[in-house]
Design a protein around this motif. Structure first.
Motif, short mmCIF file in Angstrom:
data_model
loop_
_atom_site.label_atom_id
_atom_site.label_comp_id
_atom_site.label_asym_id
_atom_site.label_seq_id
_atom_site.Cartn_x
_atom_site.Cartn_y
_atom_site.Cartn_z
N PHE A 138 -7.16 3.07 -2.21
CA PHE A 138 -7.22 3.71 -0.90
C PHE A 138 -8.59 3.51 -0.25
O PHE A 138 -8.69 3.29 0.96
CB PHE A 138 -6.90 5.20 -1.03
N TRP A 141 -4.54 3.13 -6.56
CA TRP A 141 -4.41 3.52 -5.16
C TRP A 141 -5.20 4.80 -4.91
O TRP A 141 -6.29 4.78 -4.39
CB TRP A 141 -2.94 3.70 -4.75
N SER A 183 0.84 -1.20 0.00
CA SER A 183 0.00 0.00 0.00
C SER A 183 0.88 1.25 0.00
O SER A 183 1.91 1.31 0.67
CB SER A 183 -0.91 0.01 1.23
N GLY A 205 2.22 4.59 1.04
CA GLY A 205 2.24 5.37 2.26
C GLY A 205 2.29 6.86 2.00
O GLY A 205 2.36 7.33 0.86
N VAL A 228 -5.94 11.11 0.12
CA VAL A 228 -5.08 11.12 1.32
C VAL A 228 -4.44 12.50 1.49
O VAL A 228 -4.42 13.06 2.59
CB VAL A 228 -3.96 10.05 1.21
N THR A 256 -2.03 5.85 6.75
CA THR A 256 -1.15 5.55 5.62
C THR A 256 0.30 5.95 5.88
O THR A 256 1.10 5.95 4.95
CB THR A 256 -1.64 6.27 4.34
#
Length: 590
Positions: free
Chosen positions: A508, A486, A258, A260, A491, A570
Motif C-alpha cells: 500500500f 499489501w 492491488s 481494493g 487503509v 483504493t
C-alpha cells in the motif's frame, strides 16, 4: 485483421473464483474477496461463482444454503463417483455471490495418490508433507473436479481465478483459462520472519529454491511455483510482492491486482467526527480506570491516542521498531500520550488487577450518577427562584465518597501493567522489548502503553469496543511494517477517519508513492525503510510520532480529512478493473 481484433477483445462470460478463505475467515484474503464481490457481480452478474471449503462452524456464520439449485445432478455425480460433497448457496457478504462449499473428507482418491499426480505433473515433492499441506491440497484437488463439471454446465467462456498455493491443485482438474494470484509468497514470508536479508536477496533477483527446504516450506513453495507457471496469467497484489515473486518463483506477474477497499461503505466524515467524540470519551474512561488507580493522568485536553494492530509478527509488522521509536520519543519533552498494541496472542484472561480497577471505576460512576439528579434539582430550584444557589455538599456522603476514592487509589505508588491480560506463556517479545527500552508505564514516562492481546469485542468487559470503534476513537494508527505484501490496516484506519502511518516496504505504501506526491499525503505518512538503516528508519518514525503529538486540533482534523481522501484511491470502483484485465488476458492467452 478483424478476426485478430475480435480475438484480442474476447471477454469471459463466467468467473469462478477459488479460495480457501471463501466463507472461511482465516486472514486478509477473506476481506479482499468479500469486499470486492459486489464489483465482480457488476462485471459478471449471476455468472459469478465463489468456491471455498466446507467448514461447519464458519459456514453457519457466513453461508446461506439453498436446497433448490440447477447443479443437483452434478453434485450427486461428484459424490457418487468421487466422494466429493458439495453445498450450494450464497456467501453472506455484499453482493451475495453464488457459492459452492466443498467437503473432500470422503474423497475416494487418497492424499498420497494426489501427491503422486502433483509430482508427475509439476514436480511437487510432497510425500512427507505435514497435515497443513495435505488438507488444502485434498480440498483443491476436489475443487478441480467440481470446476470440470461446471465447465460443462455453463454457457460461454469461463475463466477460473485461483488464490494462493492452497488452491493450486485445482489446476489438475479443468481446462478453462486460469488466473493465479499469490498474496505473499510462502518462502518470502518464511524468510522475512528470520534474520535472512530478504530485501537484499530480492534486489539481486534470485532466491534459491533450496532455502524452502531449509525453512520447512518446500512442498508449499513448489505448489505455489507450479501454479504461478501453469496458470495462463500470474498476478500479485502489489509491485512489492511482484518483485518478491520474480525472485522467489522465477515468474514476473502479468498484472498487479492491488487490494481494493469499499471506503464508500464507511460513515461520512461528519458522522465520523461525531462518533469520534463519543468513542474517544468511552476510551478515555477506560484509560482513566486503567491508569488513575496508580497516578493522575491528563485526559482532559484532547489526549493523543495511537495504536498498532495486526498479526503477532514481531519483526515483520515492525513492532520492534515501534517500541524503539516510542522509547526515543519518551526521552523528548512533551505531553503524555497513549499507545495500544492491539496484537492478538494466547491469553488466559483479563488481569485481575485491571478487572478490579474497572469495577471500582464503575462503582464511582454509579455513585456520582446517583447524586447528580438531586444536585441538579437543587441548583435548578435555586436559580429559577432567584435565590443564591444553596450548598450542595450535603448531598454528597463524605464517608461514601472517601471510601470509594481510597479504594480506587489503593495502588498508588505502583506502575500500571504493560499488558491488560494474563498470557499463557512467560517470555513475551513486546513486553520484553518495552522493558528493555525503559517503557514501564511509570508516572514519569510520557509514553503510556497498553498491550491488548485479544480481539476487540463489545463484550470483553474491559475496553468493550469493536475494532472500528477503537480506530474512530484514536488519533492515529502506526504500521511500520518490514514485510507487508499489501497492508489493509493503514487503509482501514484512514477510512475510519484517523491518521495513518505505513512504510515504503508495504504494498500500500508503494501504491501511494506511485499515485501521489509527498505534499498530497498529509494524513497518511510513508515511513522510509527501504534503503535505510534500522536506526535511520526508527529515528524517522520517532519524528513522525512526535509530530502527531504536537498537531493542533485543527491540524489533526484537516489531516484526517486528507487521510480519508487518500483511502478513496483504493476503491474497488477503480481497482476492480485490474481484475477484469487479468481475466481478459487469460482468455486471450489460452
Amino acid at each position: 485483421m478483424s478476426e485478430q481484433l475480435t480475438c484480442i477483445m474476447s471477454r469471459p462470460e463466467n468467473l469462478i473464483e477459488i479460495s480457501y478463505e471463501v466463507a472461511n475467515k482465516v486472514g486478509g484474503i477473506h476481506q479482499v474477496l468479500a469486499s470486492k464481490s459486489s464489483k465482480m457481480k457488476d462485471f459478471y452478474g449471476d455468472n459469478y461463482f465463489t468456491i471455498g471449503p466446507y467448514k461447519e462452524e464458519a459456514a453457519r456464520d457466513e453461508f446461506a444454503p439453498r436446497e433448490e439449485h440447477p447443479y443437483q445432478e452434478l453434485f450427486q455425480q461428484l459424490e457418487e463417483k468421487h466422494g466429493i460433497k458439495c453445498y450450494y448457496g450464497v456467501w453472506k457478504v455484499p453482493g451475495s455471490p453464488k457459492t459452492v462449499l466443498v467437503d473432500p473428507s470422503g474423497l475416494e482418491k487418497s492424499t498420497d495418490d494426489i501427491k503422486n499426480e502433483l509430482w508427475k505433473k509439476y514436480g511437487v515433492d510432497s510425500l512427507n508433507a505435514p497435515e497443513d499441506f495435505d488438507e488444502p491440497v485434498k480440498w483443491s484437488y476436489a475443487v478441480g473436479k467440481l470446476v470440470k463439471g461446471l465447465e460443462e454446465e455453463l454457457e460461454g467462456e469461463t475463466v477460473v481465478h485461483l488464490h494462493e498455493w492452497l488452491s493450486g491443485a485445482a489446476l489438475t482438474g479443468f481446462e478453462s483459462p486460469s488466473v493465479f494470484t499469490t498474496h505473499a509468497t510462502v518462502l518470502g514470508r518464511a524468510l522475512s520472519n528470520s534474520d535472512f536479508d530478504l530485501g537484499g536477496a530480492i534486489k539481486k533477483g534470485e532466491i534459491e529454491d533450496k532455502l524452502a527446504e531449509e525453512y520447512g516450506v518446500k512442498p508449499k513453495h513448489q505448489m505455489e511455483k507450479a501454479a504461478a507457471h501453469e496458470a495462463n496469467v500470474f498476478t500479485t497484489v502489489s509491485k512489492t510482492t511482484g518483485r518478491e515473486a520474480e525472485a522467489v518463483l522465477d515468474k514476473r506477474p502479468e498484472v498487479i491486482l492491488s487490494n481494493g477497499f469499499n471506503v464508500e461503505e464507511y460513515p461520512s466524515l461528519e458522522e465520523l467526527s461525531y462518533n469520534h467524540t463519543r468513542k474517544k470519551s468511552k476510551m478515555t474512561d477506560f484509560l482513566q480506570a486503567y491508569f488513575e488507580p496508580y497516578y493522575d493522568v491528563d485526559l482532559e485536553d484532547d489526549p493523543r491516542i495511537m495504536f498498532v494492530s495486526g498479526r503477532y509478527e514481531f519483526h515483520n509488522k515492525g513492532l520492534d521498531m515501534l517500541v524503539d521509536a516510542l522509547a526515543e520519543v519518551n526521552e523528548r519533552p512533551g505531553d503524555d500520550f497513549f499507545v495500544f498494541f492491539f496484537v492478538p496472542s494466547d491469553v488466559k484472561g483479563a488481569k485481575m488487577s485491571v478487572l478490579e480497577n474497572m469495577s471500582l471505576f464503575d462503582e464511582l460512576e454509579e455513585y456520582i450518577d446517583s447524586v447528580i439528579p438531586e444536585i441538579r434539582s437543587r441548583l435548578l430550584k435555586s436559580i429559577t427562584s432567584g435565590e443564591r444557589p444553596e450548598d450542595i455538599s450535603e448531598v454528597v456522603d463524605d464517608g461514601k465518597a472517601d471510601s470509594l476514592s481510597n479504594s480506587f487509589h489503593s495502588r498508588s505508588g505502583e506502575n500500571p501493567p504493560l499488558c491488560a491480560f494474563d498470557l499463557n506463556y512467560s517470555d513475551d517479545k513486546i513486553i520484553s522489548r518495552l522493558r528493555e527500552r525503559g517503557l514501564n508505564n511509570s508516572e514519569n514516562d510520557r509514553v503510556k502503553v497498553i498491550f491488548y492481546p485479544t480481539y476487540l469485542s463489545v463484550g470483553d468487559k474491559l475496553l468493550s469496543m469493536d475494532y472500528n470503534d477503537a480506530i474512530v476513537a484514536s488519533s492515529a494508527g502506526i504500521f511500520p511494517s518490514y514485510y507487508e505484501p499489501w497492508g489493509y490496516t493503514p487503509v482501514e484506519t484512514a477510512a475510519n477517519g484517523a491518521l495513518s502511518v505505513t512504510t515504503d516496504m508495504a504494498g500500500f505504501g508503494k501504491f501511494l508513492q506511485d499515485k501521489t506526491d509527498e505534499e498530497e499525503r498529509k494524513g497518511i505518512k510513508i515511513l522510509e525503510r527501504e534503503d535505510k538503516s534500522y536506526e535511520e528508519a526508527s529515528n524517522q518514525l520517532a519524528d513522525i510520532i512526535s509530530d502527531i503529538t504536537e498537531y493542533s486540533k485543527t491540524e489533526i482534523t484537516e489531516r484526517k480529512h486528507n487521510a480519508r481522501k487518500l483511502a478513496q484511491l483504493t476503491s474497488w470502483n477503480k481497482l476492480g478493473e485490474n481484475y477484469r484485465e487479468a481475466h481478459d488476458q487469460a482468455v486471450n492467452m489460452k
